[in-house]
Design an enzyme around this catalytic site. Structure first.
Site, PDB file in Angstrom:
ATOM      1  N   HIS A   1       0.811  -1.216   0.000  1.00 34.25           N
ATOM      2  CA  HIS A   1       0.000   0.000   0.000  1.00 34.25           C
ATOM      3  C   HIS A   1       0.843   1.264   0.000  1.00 34.25           C
ATOM      4  O   HIS A   1       0.425   2.299  -0.512  1.00 34.25           O
ATOM      5  CB  HIS A   1      -0.961  -0.004   1.189  1.00 34.25           C
TER       6      HIS A   1
ATOM      7  N   ARG B   1     -21.252   7.791 -16.792  1.00 35.08           N
ATOM      8  CA  ARG B   1     -21.725   6.407 -16.673  1.00 35.08           C
ATOM      9  C   ARG B   1     -22.807   6.335 -15.589  1.00 35.08           C
ATOM     10  O   ARG B   1     -22.511   6.170 -14.410  1.00 35.08           O
ATOM     11  CB  ARG B   1     -20.563   5.480 -16.324  1.00 35.08           C
TER      12      ARG B   1
ATOM     13  N   ARG C   1     -24.902   8.745 -20.487  1.00 32.46           N
ATOM     14  CA  ARG C   1     -25.163   7.454 -21.119  1.00 32.46           C
ATOM     15  C   ARG C   1     -26.233   6.746 -20.311  1.00 32.46           C
ATOM     16  O   ARG C   1     -26.100   6.594 -19.092  1.00 32.46           O
ATOM     17  CB  ARG C   1     -23.890   6.608 -21.163  1.00 32.46           C
TER      18      ARG C   1
ATOM     19  N   ASN D   1     -13.106   1.184 -26.663  1.00 34.99           N
ATOM     20  CA  ASN D   1     -12.784  -0.002 -25.866  1.00 34.99           C
ATOM     21  C   ASN D   1     -13.602  -1.211 -26.324  1.00 34.99           C
ATOM     22  O   ASN D   1     -13.066  -2.268 -26.655  1.00 34.99           O
ATOM     23  CB  ASN D   1     -13.028   0.254 -24.382  1.00 34.99           C
ATOM     24  N   ASP D   2     -14.922  -1.060 -26.332  1.00 32.87           N
ATOM     25  CA  ASP D   2     -15.770  -2.169 -26.761  1.00 32.87           C
ATOM     26  C   ASP D   2     -15.707  -2.382 -28.269  1.00 32.87           C
ATOM     27  O   ASP D   2     -15.779  -3.519 -28.739  1.00 32.87           O
ATOM     28  CB  ASP D   2     -17.217  -1.945 -26.318  1.00 32.87           C
TER      29      ASP D   2
ATOM     30  N   ARG E   1     -11.479  -7.915 -23.670  1.00 32.47           N
ATOM     31  CA  ARG E   1     -10.511  -6.910 -23.216  1.00 32.47           C
ATOM     32  C   ARG E   1     -10.104  -7.098 -21.760  1.00 32.47           C
ATOM     33  O   ARG E   1      -9.211  -6.401 -21.279  1.00 32.47           O
ATOM     34  CB  ARG E   1     -11.046  -5.495 -23.439  1.00 32.47           C
TER      35      ARG E   1
ATOM     36  N   CYS F   1     -14.988   8.480 -26.847  1.00 31.17           N
ATOM     37  CA  CYS F   1     -14.952   8.436 -25.386  1.00 31.17           C
ATOM     38  C   CYS F   1     -14.250   7.195 -24.859  1.00 31.17           C
ATOM     39  O   CYS F   1     -14.287   6.918 -23.663  1.00 31.17           O
ATOM     40  CB  CYS F   1     -16.360   8.528 -24.799  1.00 31.17           C
TER      41      CYS F   1
END
Length: 662
Positions: free
Chosen positions: A312, A419, A455, A576-577, A587, A624
């Protein structure tokens, strides 16, 4: 009948889940699971490989050593068992909001190195260790090498047991109070620090720790001896786990035990909070709890003889952006003699009391790095234009209102992706229309006059909602999710659309639908918006103007972009998708990382096709996904007509600089 209703309320619920959290259920995610589980009255356990653990015990969860990719079983029995199981499934799937992960995204990439070990000293006097956080520093040393706490007596009298048990409990409360104070600071990486402090507080309050200590005190063992013995026993159990991340948690347990023991002894030889000038901390073993007592804004670097890149203290160093070398090989006498220190966190070396030449060389490297940082900071609040005069919006991807200040601090020009699903995952019940409106309105007001793109729920398949059990699917990423699920469940979508329409009356709000593959989905979604607007008008409520867009994240949407463009006001490309689906490569699978590249020719063809369709239809197109912040991708995207780039907030200044030079 009353008795029957009571029986029906007590449910046994069981669900299998695959853990998608990076590094699995280590301290912070385990603490988060515990915090969530404690909000339910049901008995909850997590099972892995035939071993089970109480989901309300951080220590027991960590000792299960659940790693990313492991399959676990979540079991609950009680009145609220279903909501508990579904909520925990969402957390371990990595789909609920994670402040630690978001905080990590606010740290520039250069501060998150792949840990390396310097094999040999490159110069006389160099101490070799593990590279835990990149960067260079040279300056005054602050040496922290306290004596280990030792019990002042072996046994206590029988009549002292009650008073000593109470004294132990108060010592734990004092340590927890200190952790809460540290978790509440407003520093740049506060989310990461707060998450770690919460995890340590959970360790201090864990029944596994508390009960074991109180049993020893009840047997007339001195409280200090009891605390240290239990801490050592628990830490030893962690050291036998075959995973570096979980082994590193042993130091967390030892650190908590040491601090409780010091409170019981009423001593603290070196007051870490007394650091009043910028310095490099030189220490032996150092826990995150110890580090939290420092005014971290004054810390210029860290050198320790113990610890690893997954500890940590290493995580905190990277989050706060100061260089760190851990596990150095050095005699205590050499460290105690330190007046000045030079440190290279990238190479994993430090020099105690460097001579003039070495100090000057480090100072020159530090000045160069600072100059680069200052140059980049100059772009933070710039409204960038390309060299041919085209204005580009550089916005932030956010998941909660807690991220607003950080995004504004990095110069976000609005929100290109909010989101909304994270709001739905936090509570035991679904948020009402009014609850959503209050949060959405705060976001749009904070970023006025820039736009915020909301979204709609990207949920379903592997993402769960409180009280709503998703259908089990063999391949949830290709399943009933996003707009598909929402159109089938208008009772979820309509309150959200109404809240966004109301928000549009107080600021610039836009709505965007995810996982679109067919024009019929867009037509149905727009019809719902029209119906919600009419309902609000009939009720005398105000509904503002609302641009409607879609996420282009499936090959189907990219291939049909020309048709879809006639039905929407904007596109936002989710690289990304889009990359995942174009390349048929999960991914989240590390073995397929080489395929998950937005610059692959196949993905580039999808992006270019989408941009061309938007340009021909006269609508806006933004990006995005991660590609929006990649230096090599930005000029290419701008060349295809992208007018908005939305990314993790920390990447915004660099993106603005690249835009200005393109």
């Amino acid at each position: 009948m009353a008795g029957q209703a009571t029986v029906e309320q007590v449910m046994d619920v069981e669900r299998t889940a695959v853990v998608r959290l990076e590094e699995g259920l280590h301290a912070r995610p385990a603490a988060r699971v515990v915090q969530f589980a404690k909000g339910f009255s049901s008995d909850i356990e997590i099972v892995k490989g035939g071993r089970s653990a109480n989901a309300k015990s951080t220590v027991k969860l960590m000792l299960l050593a659940v790693k990313e990719g492991d399959e676990i079983v979540i079991r609950a029995r009680g009145e609220d068992a279903e909501a508990a199981v579904e909520g925990l499934a969402a957390i371990v799937a990595g789909e609920a909001d994670d402040p630690a992960r978001e905080a990590a995204q606010t740290v520039p990439p250069e501060h998150v190195p792949a840990p390396t070990v310097a094999q040999e000293p490159a110069a006389p006097g160099e101490l070799v260790g593990v590279a835990a956080s990149e960067g260079v520093a040279v300056g005054r040393a602050f040496v922290y090498l306290p004596r280990e706490p030792q019990p002042e007596r072996g046994r206590i009298a029988a009549q002292e047991v009650e008073a000593e048990t109470l004294r132990f409990r108060r010592a734990v409360e004092a340590v927890c109070a200190m952790l809460e104070r540290k978790a509440g600071n407003g520093d740049a990486a506060a989310a990461t620090a707060a998450d770690i402090m919460a995890a340590l507080k959970d360790v201090a309050q864990d029944p596994e720790f508390l009960t074991a200590v109180e049993v020893r005190i009840g047997a007339q063992e001195d409280p200090v001896a009891a605390v240290l013995a239990v801490g050592a026993d628990l830490a030893e159990r962690f050291t036998h786990i075959d995973d570096a991340y979980f082994r590193a948690r042993a130091e967390d347990v030892r650190g908590v035990a040491r601090q409780v023991a010091n409170v019981l002894l009423g001593r603290d030889e070196i007051d870490l909070a007394a650091l009043a000038e910028p310095a490099i901390l030189v220490a032996g073993h150092l826990s995150a709890l110890d580090l939290a007592r420092l005014p971290l804004r004054l810390l210029r670097g860290l050198v320790t003889t113990e610890g690893g890149p997954t500890s940590h203290i290493a995580i905190l160093a990277r989050s706060f952006g100061f260089p760190a070398v851990v596990g150095v090989k050095a005699e205590e006498a050499a460290l105690r003699s330190a007046k000045t220190v030079a440190i290279d966190g990238g190479r994993g070396v430090a020099v105690v009391n460097p001579d003039t030449a070495v100090a000057a060389a480090y100072a020159a490297r530090l000045e160069k790095a600072e100059a680069e940082r200052r140059a980049l900071a100059a772009f933070t609040h710039v409204a960038p234009k390309t060299r041919d005069g085209r204005a580009i919006e550089v916005a932030a991807n956010l998941g909660s209102e807690a991220e607003i200040d950080g995004a504004l601090g990095f110069g976000a020009m609005g929100v290109g992706l909010f989101r909304t699903e994270f709001l739905f995952m936090h509570g035991k019940t679904l948020p009402s229309e009014d609850e959503q409106f209050r949060i959405y309105a705060r976001v749009v007001k904070a970023f006025h006059p820039h736009a915020v793109i909301f979204r709609t729920l990207d949920i379903g398949g592997d993402k769960a909602l409180p009280g709503i059990a998703p259908e089990r699917e063999e391949n949830p990423f290709l399943g009933w999710r996003g707009i598909r699920m929402c159109l089938d469940r208008p009772h979820l979508l309509k309150p959200q659309l109404r809240a966004i329409l109301r928000t549009a009356a107080v600021g610039t709000a836009r709505v965007m639908f995810p996982m679109v593959t067919d024009i019929a989905e867009v037509t149905a979604a727009r019809a719902l918006i029209d119906a919600c607007r009419q309902e609000l008008m009939d009720e005398g409520r105000e509904a503002g103007p609302l641009e409607v867009g879609i996420m282009v994240e499936t090959p189907a949407a990219a291939l049909c972009a020309a048709t879809l463009a006639r039905e929407v006001d904007f596109f936002s490309i989710g690289t990304n998708d889009l990359t995942q689906y174009t390349m048929a490569a999960d991914r989240t699978n590390a073995r397929l990382a080489h395929l998950n590249r937005a610059d692959h020719p196949a993905v580039l063809a999808m992006i270019e096709m989408t941009c061309r369709a938007a340009r021909e239809a006269g609508i806006k197109v933004g990006v995005c996904g991660e590609a929006a912040g990649e230096p090599d991708m930005i000029p290419r995207l701008l060349g295809w007509g992208v007018s908005e780039l939305s990314m993790s907030p920390s990447l915004i200044p660099r993106a603005k600089k690249i835009v200005s030079e393109t």
